[in-house]
Scaffold this motif. Structure first.
Motif, PDB file in Angstrom:
ATOM      1  N   ALA A 100     -66.014  37.187  17.497  1.00 13.45           N
ATOM      2  CA  ALA A 100     -66.311  38.516  16.953  1.00 13.45           C
ATOM      3  C   ALA A 100     -66.902  38.390  15.566  1.00 13.45           C
ATOM      4  N   PHE A 101     -66.384  37.432  14.796  1.00 11.62           N
ATOM      5  CA  PHE A 101     -66.875  37.252  13.435  1.00 11.62           C
ATOM      6  C   PHE A 101     -68.360  36.903  13.437  1.00 11.62           C
ATOM      7  N   TRP A 102     -68.743  35.981  14.347  1.00  9.86           N
ATOM      8  CA  TRP A 102     -70.157  35.606  14.394  1.00  9.86           C
ATOM      9  C   TRP A 102     -71.023  36.792  14.790  1.00  9.86           C
ATOM     10  N   PHE A 103     -70.535  37.572  15.745  1.00 12.69           N
ATOM     11  CA  PHE A 103     -71.298  38.752  16.170  1.00 12.69           C
ATOM     12  C   PHE A 103     -71.455  39.756  15.028  1.00 12.69           C
ATOM     13  N   LEU A 104     -70.392  39.855  14.233  1.00 12.78           N
ATOM     14  CA  LEU A 104     -70.394  40.884  13.191  1.00 12.78           C
ATOM     15  C   LEU A 104     -71.009  40.409  11.881  1.00 12.78           C
ATOM     16  N   LEU A 105     -71.271  39.101  11.802  1.00 12.71           N
ATOM     17  CA  LEU A 105     -71.641  38.533  10.514  1.00 12.71           C
ATOM     18  C   LEU A 105     -72.787  39.268   9.797  1.00 12.71           C
ATOM     19  N   PRO A 106     -73.954  39.441  10.441  1.00 12.65           N
ATOM     20  CA  PRO A 106     -75.035  40.107   9.682  1.00 12.65           C
ATOM     21  C   PRO A 106     -74.639  41.489   9.187  1.00 12.65           C
ATOM     22  N   PHE A 107     -73.948  42.220  10.057  1.00 13.71           N
ATOM     23  CA  PHE A 107     -73.536  43.568   9.667  1.00 13.71           C
ATOM     24  C   PHE A 107     -72.536  43.522   8.524  1.00 13.71           C
ATOM     25  N   LEU A 108     -71.590  42.594   8.614  1.00 13.82           N
ATOM     26  CA  LEU A 108     -70.566  42.520   7.571  1.00 13.82           C
ATOM     27  C   LEU A 108     -71.168  42.138   6.228  1.00 13.82           C
ATOM     28  N   VAL A 109     -72.128  41.209   6.262  1.00 11.63           N
ATOM     29  CA  VAL A 109     -72.764  40.810   5.000  1.00 11.63           C
ATOM     30  C   VAL A 109     -73.451  42.015   4.369  1.00 11.63           C
ATOM     31  N   ALA A 110     -74.238  42.728   5.169  1.00 11.82           N
ATOM     32  CA  ALA A 110     -74.926  43.907   4.653  1.00 11.82           C
ATOM     33  C   ALA A 110     -73.927  44.933   4.143  1.00 11.82           C
ATOM     34  N   LEU A 111     -72.874  45.109   4.911  1.00 10.39           N
ATOM     35  CA  LEU A 111     -71.848  46.093   4.549  1.00 10.39           C
ATOM     36  C   LEU A 111     -71.201  45.715   3.221  1.00 10.39           C
ATOM     37  N   ALA A 112     -70.939  44.426   3.058  1.00 12.25           N
ATOM     38  CA  ALA A 112     -70.267  43.971   1.838  1.00 12.25           C
ATOM     39  C   ALA A 112     -71.185  44.143   0.637  1.00 12.25           C
ATOM     40  N   VAL A 113     -72.441  43.689   0.766  1.00  9.16           N
ATOM     41  CA  VAL A 113     -73.346  43.703  -0.393  1.00  9.16           C
ATOM     42  C   VAL A 113     -73.850  45.106  -0.685  1.00  9.16           C
ATOM     43  N   PHE A 114     -74.387  45.740   0.351  1.00  8.09           N
ATOM     44  CA  PHE A 114     -75.101  46.994   0.097  1.00  8.09           C
ATOM     45  C   PHE A 114     -74.232  48.237   0.213  1.00  8.09           C
ATOM     46  N   PHE A 115     -73.006  48.039   0.719  1.00  9.80           N
ATOM     47  CA  PHE A 115     -72.132  49.208   0.734  1.00  9.80           C
ATOM     48  C   PHE A 115     -70.908  49.021  -0.149  1.00  9.80           C
ATOM     49  N   ALA A 116     -70.031  48.092   0.239  1.00  9.05           N
ATOM     50  CA  ALA A 116     -68.754  47.980  -0.467  1.00  9.05           C
ATOM     51  C   ALA A 116     -68.966  47.676  -1.949  1.00  9.05           C
ATOM     52  N   PHE A 117     -69.781  46.640  -2.206  1.00 13.12           N
ATOM     53  CA  PHE A 117     -70.066  46.262  -3.590  1.00 13.12           C
ATOM     54  C   PHE A 117     -70.727  47.420  -4.326  1.00 13.12           C
ATOM     55  N   ALA A 118     -71.711  48.045  -3.670  1.00  8.28           N
ATOM     56  CA  ALA A 118     -72.453  49.133  -4.298  1.00  8.28           C
ATOM     57  C   ALA A 118     -71.536  50.310  -4.615  1.00  8.28           C
ATOM     58  N   PHE A 119     -70.688  50.622  -3.657  1.00  8.11           N
ATOM     59  CA  PHE A 119     -69.783  51.754  -3.854  1.00  8.11           C
ATOM     60  C   PHE A 119     -68.831  51.472  -5.012  1.00  8.11           C
ATOM     61  N   ALA A 120     -68.250  50.276  -4.987  1.00  6.88           N
ATOM     62  CA  ALA A 120     -67.304  49.908  -6.045  1.00  6.88           C
ATOM     63  C   ALA A 120     -67.994  49.932  -7.410  1.00  6.88           C
ATOM     64  N   ARG A 121     -69.211  49.425  -7.426  1.00  5.91           N
ATOM     65  CA  ARG A 121     -69.939  49.383  -8.688  1.00  5.91           C
ATOM     66  C   ARG A 121     -70.221  50.785  -9.221  1.00  5.91           C
ATOM     67  N   THR A 122     -70.599  51.690  -8.326  1.00  2.34           N
ATOM     68  CA  THR A 122     -70.870  53.056  -8.760  1.00  2.34           C
ATOM     69  C   THR A 122     -69.616  53.684  -9.346  1.00  2.34           C
ATOM     70  N   VAL A 123     -68.472  53.438  -8.687  1.00  2.00           N
ATOM     71  CA  VAL A 123     -67.213  53.945  -9.224  1.00  2.00           C
ATOM     72  C   VAL A 123     -66.987  53.351 -10.608  1.00  2.00           C
ATOM     73  N   GLY A 124     -67.245  52.045 -10.723  1.00  2.00           N
ATOM     74  CA  GLY A 124     -67.076  51.377 -12.015  1.00  2.00           C
ATOM     75  C   GLY A 124     -67.998  51.962 -13.062  1.00  2.00           C
ATOM     76  N   PHE A 125     -69.279  52.103 -12.724  1.00  2.00           N
ATOM     77  CA  PHE A 125     -70.260  52.641 -13.680  1.00  2.00           C
ATOM     78  C   PHE A 125     -69.870  54.014 -14.187  1.00  2.00           C
ATOM     79  N   SER A 126     -69.187  54.779 -13.329  1.00  2.00           N
ATOM     80  CA  SER A 126     -68.896  56.153 -13.720  1.00  2.00           C
ATOM     81  C   SER A 126     -67.930  56.207 -14.908  1.00  2.00           C
ATOM     82  N   PHE A 127     -67.304  55.069 -15.211  1.00  2.00           N
ATOM     83  CA  PHE A 127     -66.416  55.035 -16.386  1.00  2.00           C
ATOM     84  C   PHE A 127     -67.061  54.313 -17.560  1.00  2.00           C
TER      85      PHE A 127
END
Lengths: 486, 366
Positions: free
Chosen positions: B11-38
């Protein structure tokens, strides 16, 4: 023998079947009228824009549905002028050693000429005009004024005629030739051969009081030049101007479409921008669609069929991702791309775009869940690895879903505005169509040059219209189930 | 390696491209925006923690209040208009007639082109002496003609219905056959009246249409440029929502309507007491989808920037963008992030309401 009238009871009253049939037909007629009205309303703006994009000036007031550029008479004239001027009836233009003959007729109302006086001669000029209004119009032009000449201008006919209001007048017909002499020298560099002239502007200026009637090709504009006249007949000299006196058919009827490919040029390379934008967008659509298909089907399959740690949490996360606005994410994504040096690059747009498709993963997951499980179990018994099962058994069955996903992703990418706007700012060479169109709007809009803007908009809408016409049912099915969210 | 680990790994191999994108362009981005807001980050060096400063500053920024009101006004007006419009169109299209496929395609037309294309075409339509100004002037010139036409049509219809009833025929007030006759008669009569000069057709020039450059507000609360976007957006979104309604309508059994018409319910009553109540879940879905879409309106506001005054078109989504890319001025990423989070919160609120009611509605209805 007469048959008895067939009747039915409606609300307790006997009525004939004919009475009911009449109502059914009328109902259908009224309904179709309403349907046609709405069809006009919904297709109207795009169709009007498409029609007006053929006009030399789409801002003319009042707007006309029948104008010079759609008149078959002018098409025929443009065809023959192009054939005379360069031997190319499609694109027109003037080459050395050729000439085209022109004629124009004017009406002179009685009283304009002093009695016994002969009509004056017309003034025909080839002005030295830069093509195009936009700042993007760069490069070396060939000025028709440097090469072409007006020759043999003469009054060929005078006859009695009537004005529209019935007053008597005199019709005068002038003829002349636009000549590009065989021995013309190249104005920039005499050692080079004389260039081909793509655009030959021309103006006609008739003496005061002469009313323009017709000419070989209809003028692009009838300009009133203000001049103080306090004496009878209180009229102004008028100028009839031709944007291009020697067009071919295509160049005349679709002038703005030629302009979008010719005029907007890159400031660095001088390359035509619009073609670049089209190619950029096509490439982006292909790359984004393929990558979306790969990762959405893989991730969707895993989420539908494989057991793994955190599956439920991932599903919730996908649902959450689908609802978070892009505006929350772009700052960091912009910075990531900046740090990687990928701003203004094709790869930059490509990287962020497939990711927007958490919805696509969800879509594929929903589809895979409808497939029977037995297939995979059979494959597993035959000794296939999960990847082989996915590739050889599942994907071939998923063709309908993959087809729908392809169409919708292609449309979405072709139309994508937000991310492209973030990533692509300069140079213009790297723009996609929507961003390029926006720059058209900024450059040509203030100058009121909407011919170019509308032509650009229509050209960039054509691929999705074709896509829609061919794969209509995918659009309809997806809209019916997913609603309007892009 | 046991089965479970192996399956996890697959499952990990199947999900890998999606998870990478999700981590970089979503999770990281979201967290950063929350951080920037302070922080008071400006895209380059300044990056100090400022606590809740941005959230305090936001309500004091007139442009933010402006953007927020525009967003709410836009969202509510468009949602109401396009829900009603889409429902009516779907009802019209939900008939048993030949050639409906063509009309469905025609109605879907505005939805397929990009926002850039439709916005450009609308900018052209909304030019001071553009097509809409011309249509407005023409409509004004024909106002007398249209009024006369409607008046005559109503009179003829009433006369005909009364005549039919006097012959003991069950004609209703909106009897289609009589209506058709009335409309044709009214058209001929009005033209005759216009021909002899009793009904006047005006000859007024168009008033320049200045919606896009206006700083005024329609009815005191909708800026004119925003009104233009409202018209445009309603126009382009109705088709998709119409299809959703159409799917819902096709789920309502025909026998329900037959039963109602046997009981003497007229089409309006059928609409009010059958169609609308039975479409409640679909309507709810359409309303929430429309709210989510309109809250995030960006493209049109961005394209109109420069053509229309900023305060007339700015929405929350564009406010965020505008504070980051300010064309020369220093970026206010902190402020933008805070505003983005408010936008996200609004969207999530609507989504939560949708989940809660949509699910319970489905459970009750089926």
């Amino acid at each position: 023998m007469t048959t008895p009238a067939v009747t039915t009871r409606v609300n307790g009253v006997e009525v004939s079947h004919a009475w009911i049939a009449r109502r059914r037909w009328s109902y259908a007629a009224l309904l179709y009228t309403i349907l046609v009205f709405f069809a006009i309303m919904f297709m109207g703006p795009l169709l009007m824009a498409a029609l007006s994009s053929l006009k030399a000036d789409p801002l003319e007031y009042p707007p006309r549905l029948a104008f010079e550029e759609v008149a078959p008479r002018n098409w025929a004239a443009a065809w023959s002028l192009g054939a005379q001027g360069s031997g190319n009836p499609w694109n027109g233009g003037l080459v050395a050693g050729r000439s085209v003959s022109y004629s124009a007729s004017y009406l002179i109302p009685d009283g304009v000429l002093a009695s016994g006086a002969n009509p004056e001669i017309l003034a025909v000029n080839i002005p030295r005009l830069r093509p195009g209004a936009g700042a993007l119009a760069l490069g070396n032009f060939v000025y028709a004024a440097d090469y072409a000449k007006i020759e043999d201008l003469k009054l060929v006919k005078t006859e009695a005629a009537r004005l529209k209001d019935g007053k008597s007048a005199q019709r005068v017909v002038y003829e002349w030739k636009v000549v590009y002499p065989q021995d013309a020298k190249n104005a920039d560099d005499p050692s080079k051969p004389a260039p081909r002239i793509d655009r030959t502007p021309m103006t006609l200026e008739a003496p005061r009081g002469y009313l323009f009637e017709s000419s070989t090709l209809s003028p692009s504009r009838l300009e009133n030049v203000q001049a103080a006249t306090t004496e009878f007949p209180y009229s102004y000299p008028k100028i009839q101007s031709f944007i291009n006196a020697v067009p071919g058919f295509a160049n005349y009827a679709f002038r703005n479409y030629f302009r979008i490919f010719d005029e907007a040029r890159s400031q660095t390379t001088g390359q035509a921008l619009f073609m670049r934008w089209i190619l950029n967008t096509f490439l982006l659509v292909i790359v984004v669609t393929i990558s979306t298909l790969i990762f959405a089907s893989m991730a969707g399959y895993a989420m539908a069929r494989l057991e793994f740690f955190g599956k439920a949490a991932l599903f919730l996360l996908v649902l959450f991702v689908m609802t978070v606005p892009n505006q929350v994410l772009f700052i960091s994504n912009y910075l990531v791309l900046r740090d990687l040096g990928l701003l203004n690059s094709f790869i930059g747009v490509w990287l962020v775009l497939p990711f927007i498709g958490a919805g696509q993963v969800f879509f594929m997951k929903q589809f895979f869940e409808t497939l029977p499980k037995e297939l995979e179990e059979a494959a597993k018994i035959d000794g296939a690895t999960p990847f082989q099962t996915f590739w050889k058994v599942i994907l071939p069955l998923a063709t309908p879903a993959l087809g729908a996903l392809t169409i919708l992703t292609a449309q979405g990418t072709w139309n994508q505005y937000f991310w492209a706007l973030i990533v692509l700012t300069s140079p213009q060479d790297n723009f996609t169509l929507p961003i390029g169109l926006n720059s058209f709007n900024r450059l040509y809009g203030p100058a009121g040059d909407y011919g170019l803007i509308l032509a650009g908009a229509i050209v960039s809408a054509i691929p999705v219209i074709i896509l829609f016409s061919v794969f209509q049912r995918y659009f309809v099915a997806s809209a019916a189930t997913s609603g309007g969210k892009e | 390696m046991n089965t479970k680990t192996r399956e996890n790994l697959t499952a990990f191999w199947f999900l890998l491209p999606f998870l990478v994108a999700l981590a970089v362009f979503f999770a990281f981005a979201f967290a950063r925006t929350v951080g920037f807001s302070f922080t008071n980050y400006n895209l380059f060096n300044k990056n100090d923690f400022v606590g809740l400063d941005n959230f305090v500053k936001l309500p004091q920024d007139p442009l933010f209040i402006n953007a927020l009101t525009n967003t709410f006004v836009f969202s509510f007006v468009v949602t109401i208009m396009q829900t009603i419009g889409a429902l009516l169109l779907a009802v019209v299209l939900n008939q048993k007639l030949a050639g409906l496929g063509f009309f469905r395609t025609a109605y879907y037309f505005p939805s397929i082109a990009s926002s850039a294309v439709t916005t450009l075409i609308f900018i052209w339509l909304f030019r001071p002496t553009g097509l809409l100004a011309y249509l407005g002037a023409t409509l004004g010139n024909y106002a007398g003609f249209i009024l006369a036409f409607l008046g005559i049509a109503i009179l003829v219809q009433v006369a005909q219905v009364l005549f039919e009833r006097s012959r003991n025929l069950p004609a209703t007030w909106y009897d289609p056959a009589l209506l058709l006759v009335s409309l044709i008669a009214a058209f001929i009569l009005t033209n005759v009246l216009a021909g002899v000069g009793i009904v006047q057709i005006g000859n007024a020039e168009a008033e320049p249409l200045v919606w896009l450059s206006s700083r005024d507000k329609w009815l005191g609360f909708i800026p004119y440029p925003l009104l233009a976007i409202i018209v445009m957006n309603t126009f382009t979104t109705i088709p998709t929502l119409m299809l959703t309604f159409l799917a819902g309508l096709q789920g309502i059994s025909h026998s329900v309507y037959e039963a109602a018409s046997i009981d003497g319910a007229n089409p309006i009553q059928q609409m009010l007491y059958i169609t609308i109540p039975m479409l409640r879940p679909v309507t709810f879905y359409v309303v929430t989808v429309s709210l989510i879409g309109t809250l995030q309106m960006f493209d049109q506001a961005a394209m109109l920037d420069g053509t229309a005054p900023l305060e007339g078109t700015i929405t929350l989504a564009y406010y965020v963008y505008n504070n980051v890319f300010r064309g020369g001025a220093e970026a206010q990423v902190g402020l933008a992030s805070a505003a983005a989070l408010i936008l996200a919160a609004l969207t999530l609120l609507v989504v939560q309401i949708q989940r809660k009611f949509f699910v319970s509605d489905e459970g009750a209805g089926r």
